[in-house]
Scaffold this motif. Structure first.
Motif, PDB file in Angstrom:
ATOM      1  N   THR A   1      -1.265  -4.246   2.869  1.00 52.00           N
ATOM      2  CA  THR A   1      -2.529  -4.255   2.002  1.00 52.00           C
ATOM      3  C   THR A   1      -3.869  -4.890   2.965  1.00 52.00           C
TER       4      THR A   1
ATOM      5  N   LEU B   1      -6.082   1.068   3.276  1.00 47.45           N
ATOM      6  CA  LEU B   1      -6.563   0.318   1.774  1.00 47.45           C
ATOM      7  C   LEU B   1      -7.906  -0.009   1.546  1.00 47.45           C
TER       8      LEU B   1
ATOM      9  N   TYR C   1       0.857  -1.228   0.123  1.00 46.38           N
ATOM     10  CA  TYR C   1      -0.058  -0.156   0.180  1.00 46.38           C
ATOM     11  C   TYR C   1       0.833   1.182   0.138  1.00 46.38           C
TER      12      TYR C   1
END
Length: 372
Positions: free
Chosen positions: A232, A237, A203
């Protein structure tokens, strides 16, 4: 072949999981019979667990991660200078964006120190923030001009061509693409059930993951998306995806975070997606290549090279998600209908050009030239 066993100091940057520490791991293993290897990075946050394997030394040097703050850069240069004075390597080999100029500052004081710099992408190319690109372009031009002759390793011909010839004229340039070395690939029969895309990423702004969400929103309901890598699985995210996807669409996305072994994810996938703003030559893409997958990627570093070798390398336009979704549907339909044959052919092309033995031969040839 170099007979003398020299001491080599490999410089990484940020301590997280990314392509740079994975490349350094491969390089350290390749040099294990030739050199005493010392690895340095910023504080390890998951990327450098390998660095003390096989009796190697790992130094954590604050400030090696990329920064635009002059005070932080000066402090990092001073700490690196002290580390080099203590280690006394024969070769200093820099790999991360900020460590390239830092290594040149240190090497200029030591005329007997051999210097090598690997560019994991163009540090001032398209996709970078304008201020950072301008800063690193000026930094590269300055230090390439004032640092005595040293070795420059580029991952692709395109990266090499991004530098003006006068910037490189006094140095020795080499082009050695990355490799992948997962192992364990076996062609699999056509799968039933949902189609599955996978991303191995992290991310960060560079990865442009909002574009992946917009593309996924245009895909049919039988598609699933797995996103693996640093951060992630975090709230940032999730929040970004919820702004774009409906609740039913979110239910078809698997945010798995860091994984130690990506092979099960790749073995079950029908395609690999990358939406980055810039890259070097992504090891994640090479691993998908190794596992016989079609690749869908924005036109970033390395994709031109892979397009010349990968029979199912597909360049996508992240600004046109509907068009990209139609492209993914067409390719995955064809791939699933003949998965074992197509996957085997893709893997064979990878083995010819991007396997570990091919890379090791090339990088050890460069190492011998550095030592000469």
């Amino acid at each position: 072949m170099t007979e003398q066993r020299l001491k080599v100091m490999l410089l990484g940057g940020d301590g997280g999981r990314s392509g740079v520490p994975r490349h350094i791991h491969q390089l350290a293993n390749a040099l294990s019979d030739r050199a005493e290897v010392v690895i340095a990075s910023d504080a390890d946050t998951g990327g450098y667990g390998f660095a003390r394997e096989n009796g190697r030394t790992h130094l954590e040097i604050p400030g090696l991660a990329s920064s635009l703050q002059p005070a932080r850069i000066r402090a990092a240069a001073a700490q690196l200078d002290r580390a080099v004075a203590a280690v006394q390597p024969d070769i200093l080999w820099a790999h991360a964006r900020l460590t390239l100029p830092l290594a040149r500052i240190v090497a200029r004081k030591r005329p007997d120190l051999r210097l090598s710099c690997t560019y994991h992408g163009v540090p001032f190319g398209p996709g970078h923030r304008r201020a950072a690109a301008t800063f690193f372009r000026r930094l590269e031009r300055h230090f390439l001009g004032v640092t005595p002759q040293h070795h420059l390793i580029f991952l692709t011909e395109e990266d090499h061509a991004a530098f003006a010839p006068d910037m490189l004229s006094q140095h020795s340039s080499h082009i050695v693409p990355n490799c992948s070395d997962l192992g364990g690939f076996a062609p699999t029969a056509p799968a039933d059930g949902p189609r599955h895309l996978v991303m191995t990423t992290r991310y960060a702004r560079q990865k442009n993951l909002s574009a992946a969400a917009r593309i996924f929103a245009q895909l049919p309901q039988d598609f699933r998306l797995t996103i693996a890598g640093m951060h992630t699985d975090g709230p940032g995210l999730h929040k970004r995806f919820r702004r774009i996807l409906s609740a039913p669409e979110m239910a078809r996305v698997n945010f798995v975070g860091p994984v130690n072994d990506v092979r099960p994810l790749l073995a079950q996938a029908d395609g690999y997606l990358m939406t980055s703003l810039y890259e070097g030559l992504s090891i994640g893409m090479l691993e998908a290549f190794e596992y016989g997958l079609p690749i869908f990627s924005t036109p970033v570093g390395g994709t031109a090279l892979l397009s010349r070798h990968h029979p199912e390398m597909h360049i996508i336009d992240a600004l046109h998600p509907k068009r990209t979704a139609r492209q993914i549907v067409r390719v995955t339909d064809r791939f699933r209908a003949n998965r074992a044959d197509l996957g085997g052919k893709i893997h064979a092309k990878w083995r010819e050009r991007f396997s570990s033995p091919v890379w090791k031969t090339a990088i050890l040839k460069v190492y011998d030239e550095i030592c000469a």
